[in-house]
Enzyme design. Structure first.
Site, PDB file in Angstrom:
ATOM      1  N   GLY A 198       0.835  -1.200   0.000  1.00  0.00           N
ATOM      2  CA  GLY A 198       0.000   0.000   0.000  1.00  0.00           C
ATOM      3  C   GLY A 198       0.869   1.248   0.000  1.00  0.00           C
ATOM      4  O   GLY A 198       2.017   1.220  -0.465  1.00  0.00           O
ATOM      5  N   SER A 199       0.325   2.322   0.526  1.00  0.00           N
ATOM      6  CA  SER A 199       1.011   3.610   0.436  1.00  0.00           C
ATOM      7  C   SER A 199       2.100   3.743   1.509  1.00  0.00           C
ATOM      8  O   SER A 199       2.001   3.124   2.575  1.00  0.00           O
ATOM      9  CB  SER A 199      -0.014   4.725   0.615  1.00  0.00           C
ATOM     10  N   PRO A 200       3.114   4.568   1.245  1.00  0.00           N
ATOM     11  CA  PRO A 200       4.147   4.796   2.264  1.00  0.00           C
ATOM     12  C   PRO A 200       3.559   5.333   3.574  1.00  0.00           C
ATOM     13  O   PRO A 200       4.028   4.964   4.654  1.00  0.00           O
ATOM     14  CB  PRO A 200       5.076   5.824   1.606  1.00  0.00           C
ATOM     15  N   VAL A 202       0.607   4.693   5.037  1.00  0.00           N
ATOM     16  CA  VAL A 202       0.048   3.605   5.844  1.00  0.00           C
ATOM     17  C   VAL A 202       1.162   2.603   6.203  1.00  0.00           C
ATOM     18  O   VAL A 202       1.138   2.001   7.284  1.00  0.00           O
ATOM     19  CB  VAL A 202      -1.144   2.921   5.131  1.00  0.00           C
ATOM     20  N   GLY A 203       2.164   2.485   5.344  1.00  0.00           N
ATOM     21  CA  GLY A 203       3.320   1.630   5.651  1.00  0.00           C
ATOM     22  C   GLY A 203       3.956   2.019   6.982  1.00  0.00           C
ATOM     23  O   GLY A 203       4.347   1.168   7.786  1.00  0.00           O
ATOM     24  N   GLU A 220       5.592  -3.312   0.834  1.00  0.00           N
ATOM     25  CA  GLU A 220       5.639  -3.060  -0.618  1.00  0.00           C
ATOM     26  C   GLU A 220       4.916  -1.736  -0.824  1.00  0.00           C
ATOM     27  O   GLU A 220       3.689  -1.688  -0.803  1.00  0.00           O
ATOM     28  CB  GLU A 220       4.932  -4.197  -1.384  1.00  0.00           C
TER      29      GLU A 220
HETATM   30  P1  NAD Z   1      -3.472   2.280   1.195  1.00  0.00           P
HETATM   31  O1  NAD Z   1      -2.180   2.379   1.920  1.00  0.00           O
HETATM   32  O2  NAD Z   1      -4.431   3.397   1.323  1.00  0.00           O
HETATM   33  O3  NAD Z   1      -4.285   0.970   1.633  1.00  0.00           O
HETATM   34  C1  NAD Z   1      -3.696  -0.321   1.619  1.00  0.00           C
HETATM   35  C2  NAD Z   1      -4.382  -1.188   2.676  1.00  0.00           C
HETATM   36  O4  NAD Z   1      -4.155  -0.608   3.956  1.00  0.00           O
HETATM   37  C3  NAD Z   1      -5.882  -1.349   2.507  1.00  0.00           C
HETATM   38  O5  NAD Z   1      -6.241  -2.693   2.774  1.00  0.00           O
HETATM   39  C4  NAD Z   1      -6.458  -0.417   3.562  1.00  0.00           C
HETATM   40  O6  NAD Z   1      -7.692  -0.842   4.099  1.00  0.00           O
HETATM   41  C5  NAD Z   1      -5.397  -0.449   4.641  1.00  0.00           C
HETATM   42  N1  NAD Z   1      -5.345   0.805   5.403  1.00  0.00           N
HETATM   43  C6  NAD Z   1      -5.688   2.058   4.976  1.00  0.00           C
HETATM   44  N2  NAD Z   1      -5.507   2.957   5.966  1.00  0.00           N
HETATM   45  C7  NAD Z   1      -5.036   2.257   7.031  1.00  0.00           C
HETATM   46  C8  NAD Z   1      -4.671   2.617   8.347  1.00  0.00           C
HETATM   47  N3  NAD Z   1      -4.745   3.881   8.767  1.00  0.00           N
HETATM   48  N4  NAD Z   1      -4.246   1.648   9.182  1.00  0.00           N
HETATM   49  C9  NAD Z   1      -4.138   0.367   8.772  1.00  0.00           C
HETATM   50  N5  NAD Z   1      -4.491  -0.036   7.541  1.00  0.00           N
HETATM   51  C10 NAD Z   1      -4.930   0.891   6.672  1.00  0.00           C
HETATM   52  O7  NAD Z   1      -3.058   2.022  -0.323  1.00  0.00           O
HETATM   53  P2  NAD Z   1      -4.011   1.890  -1.592  1.00  0.00           P
HETATM   54  O8  NAD Z   1      -4.618   3.207  -1.894  1.00  0.00           O
HETATM   55  O9  NAD Z   1      -4.886   0.710  -1.450  1.00  0.00           O
HETATM   56  O10 NAD Z   1      -2.920   1.546  -2.721  1.00  0.00           O
HETATM   57  C11 NAD Z   1      -2.165   2.525  -3.359  1.00  0.00           C
HETATM   58  C12 NAD Z   1      -0.750   2.609  -2.838  1.00  0.00           C
HETATM   59  O11 NAD Z   1      -0.189   1.315  -2.773  1.00  0.00           O
HETATM   60  C13 NAD Z   1       0.160   3.401  -3.748  1.00  0.00           C
HETATM   61  O12 NAD Z   1       1.043   4.171  -2.972  1.00  0.00           O
HETATM   62  C14 NAD Z   1       0.925   2.324  -4.506  1.00  0.00           C
HETATM   63  O13 NAD Z   1       2.151   2.735  -5.037  1.00  0.00           O
HETATM   64  C15 NAD Z   1       1.067   1.289  -3.448  1.00  0.00           C
HETATM   65  N6  NAD Z   1       1.261  -0.028  -4.035  1.00  0.00           N
HETATM   66  C16 NAD Z   1       2.456  -0.645  -3.907  1.00  0.00           C
HETATM   67  C17 NAD Z   1       2.681  -1.882  -4.504  1.00  0.00           C
HETATM   68  C18 NAD Z   1       3.999  -2.594  -4.398  1.00  0.00           C
HETATM   69  O14 NAD Z   1       4.047  -3.774  -4.729  1.00  0.00           O
HETATM   70  N7  NAD Z   1       5.056  -1.953  -3.967  1.00  0.00           N
HETATM   71  C19 NAD Z   1       1.655  -2.487  -5.212  1.00  0.00           C
HETATM   72  C20 NAD Z   1       0.428  -1.829  -5.315  1.00  0.00           C
HETATM   73  C21 NAD Z   1       0.236  -0.602  -4.715  1.00  0.00           C
END
Ligand code: NAD
Length: 476
Positions: A198-200, A202-203, A220
């Site tokens: 997901g996003s940096p 939330v990472g 990731e």
């Molecule tokens: P996101 O970080 O918003 O959400 C990812 C997951 O985290 C979801 O399941 C969501 O429910 C959960 N989440 C959201 N907020 C949270 C919180 N506060 N606490 C705990 N969990 C939470 O990301 P997104 O919008 O789903 O995806 C887009 C991002 O992911 C982009 O930055 C993209 O570059 C990245 N991404 C990376 C890869 C990779 O392999 N490196 C692949 C796909 C997407």
């Protein structure tokens, strides 16, 4: 967002499932390669016999074209499955390591043991493969797993839930739908490993939560991945490859080329070729891109508004729309767009775009390229289009990135021998093939004494012992 606000039933269910899986983890750890391959084949069978359902779910979620689902979701999962099935027995064998002179009398080897209870949290953009690929690695390594798909793609999440309940008993794999509140409640539990995509932003939350239990993490993440086109690049090829990588999944791909760094001498022919590539892919019969069934949509209104704002803000600050720019909020449609004249103060040059917009930056000297890249966070992907080996080496040696593809885009995701992942802000840890298996395993070092002794260096530290320790230092 707060686990306290989560329905008590859901929260209890998470805890009960976690406890159930914890009790089962040691049995899973003892499974053989054949046992794990059985599970993987069951999963493979389910995936292959549900291709249409998977396509329909993602079409309902954001009009993802069926061929893109087959390629980037089903093929991606199936090729990884085949690769793991072929190699797992070998990966699971204890790996002998050489014995150095100082260790004479011992044998050393590495055992891959499962980490135990793992949590996988997935994003929405490739909602099937980014959940299932890590799951394959988790099973291959002998773990039990709890899964949380994204709430933004509810049709795919529901289908994944059905898949998990049809293929696995809950003590092995269990999936929980829901938003960030469910993810946060899961993050409270003492998992041994957390695999987050997901996003940096939330990472960071995930890593902070992991720190409470000192759980290991694979993150990731994303960021701004540049595509460089130098003065020697094959222009038509590069334009087609970058347009494909950019507009696949409507630009909502973590490794999509985010922006372009093009040598000024080839900018004009490149942009002409790029515009033609867009027309060839999404408007071959001239009926307009909006009616193309090869072009996905922005996932929801919030993201549509975000990307539209990026274009508008850039134009307000002096950028020009060279290609595209049309939007239609009915259906969250944004045309493939190219922006010229962008500057660092524009949001489009500061945040990950995650949409079908390509800002173009020109350069004269290759040092400008590396300065530009190094001024930002380390990218997940860096693409180099060049036919000059010296230039390629220069760009590779003077930047850092999770992965690089030379003279194409996107290949790193599906290459089973390439470690896929980021570096710092774009991620921690790697996946794909053996790298994914390792990520979900503890590499337990084992040293066995076969003969001999180290008794001669034990205390008391007499002169003789001291001399022996110095001799050890000198000769080994
Ligand atoms: P996101 O970080 O918003 O959400 C990812 C997951 O985290 C979801 O399941 C969501 O429910 C959960 N989440 C959201 N907020 C949270 C919180 N506060 N606490 C705990 N969990 C939470 O990301 P997104 O919008 O789903 O995806 C887009 C991002 O992911 C982009 O930055 C993209 O570059 C990245 N991404 C990376 C890869 C990779 O392999 N490196 C692949 C796909 C997407």
């Amino acid at each position: 967002m707060n686990p306290a606000t989560l329905d008590t039933d859901v929260s209890t269910n998470l805890k009960t499932t976690f406890a159930l899986q914890r009790r089962h983890a040691s049995a899973m750890a003892l499974t053989t390669a054949a046992d794990r391959i059985d599970r993987l084949k069951r999963l493979q069978q389910w995936v292959l016999s549900n291709e249409q359902a998977i396509q329909q779910a993602m079409y309902a979620d954001f009009r993802k074209p069926a061929p893109e689902v087959t390629l980037a979701e089903i093929y991606a999962v199936n090729s990884e499955l085949k690769f793991i099935i072929r190699n797992l027995k070998q990966w699971m064998k204890p790996q002998r390591v050489p014995t150095p002179l100082s260790m004479v009398g011992t044998t050393g080897y590495i055992r891959h043991e499962p980490k135990g209870n793992v949590l996988i949290i997935a994003p929405w953009n490739y909602p099937f493969s980014l959940m299932v690929k890590p799951l394959l690695a988790a099973i291959a390594a002998g773990n039990v797993a709890m899964l949380k798909p994204s709430e933004l793609t509810p049709n795919t999440a529901a289908l994944l839930k059905r898949m998990v309940s049809e293929v696995f008993p809950p003590e092995e794999v269990a999936l929980f739908e829901g938003d960030a509140s469910v993810a946060q409640a899961l993050l409270e539990l003492p998992f041994n490993h957390i695999f987050f995509t997901g996003s940096p932003a939330v990472g960071r939350i995930v890593m902070t939560a992991a720190a409470r239990h000192l759980a290991s993490v694979t993150l990731e993440l994303g960021g701004k991945s540049p595509a460089i086109v130098d003065e020697t690049a094959s222009i038509t090829e590069a334009a087609g490859q970058i347009a494909w990588g950019k507009y696949l999944n409507n630009g909502q791909t973590c490794i999509a080329p985010d922006y372009l760094l093009v040598h000024e001498s080839v900018k004009a022919p490149f942009l002409d070729a790029f515009q033609k590539a867009i027309q060839r892919m999404y408007n071959p019969d001239g009926r307009g891109i909006e009616v193309s069934d090869s072009y996905a949509r922005i996932v929801n209104r919030r993201h549509f508004e975000r990307v539209r704002h990026l274009i508008e803000e850039a134009v307000e600050k002096g950028a020009t729309v060279r290609v595209g720019g049309q939007t239609n909020e009915a259906g969250n449609f944004i045309e493939p767009t190219v922006l010229e004249g962008v500057t660092p103060d524009m949001q489009v040059m500061q945040e990950e775009i995650f949409g079908p917009v390509l800002p173009v930056v020109t350069y004269r000297d290759k040092a400008e390229v590396t300065q530009h890249v190094n001024a930002g966070e380390k990218p997940l992907a860096l693409y180099i289009h060049s036919r000059n080996q010296k230039n390629i080496n220069y760009f590779l040696e003077n930047t850092s990135a999770g992965d690089t593809v030379i003279n194409d885009t996107m290949l790193q995701f599906s290459h089973p021998h390439i470690p896929f992942g980021g570096v710092n802000n774009s991620g921690i840890g790697k996946s794909n093939g053996y790298f994914g298996f390792q990520e979900f395993s503890n590499q337990r070092g084992v040293v066995r004494r076969d003969f001999g002794t180290f008794k001669f260096i034990y205390p008391p530290y007499t002169d003789k012992v001291r001399k022996l320790i110095h001799a050890l230092m000198k000769y080994f």
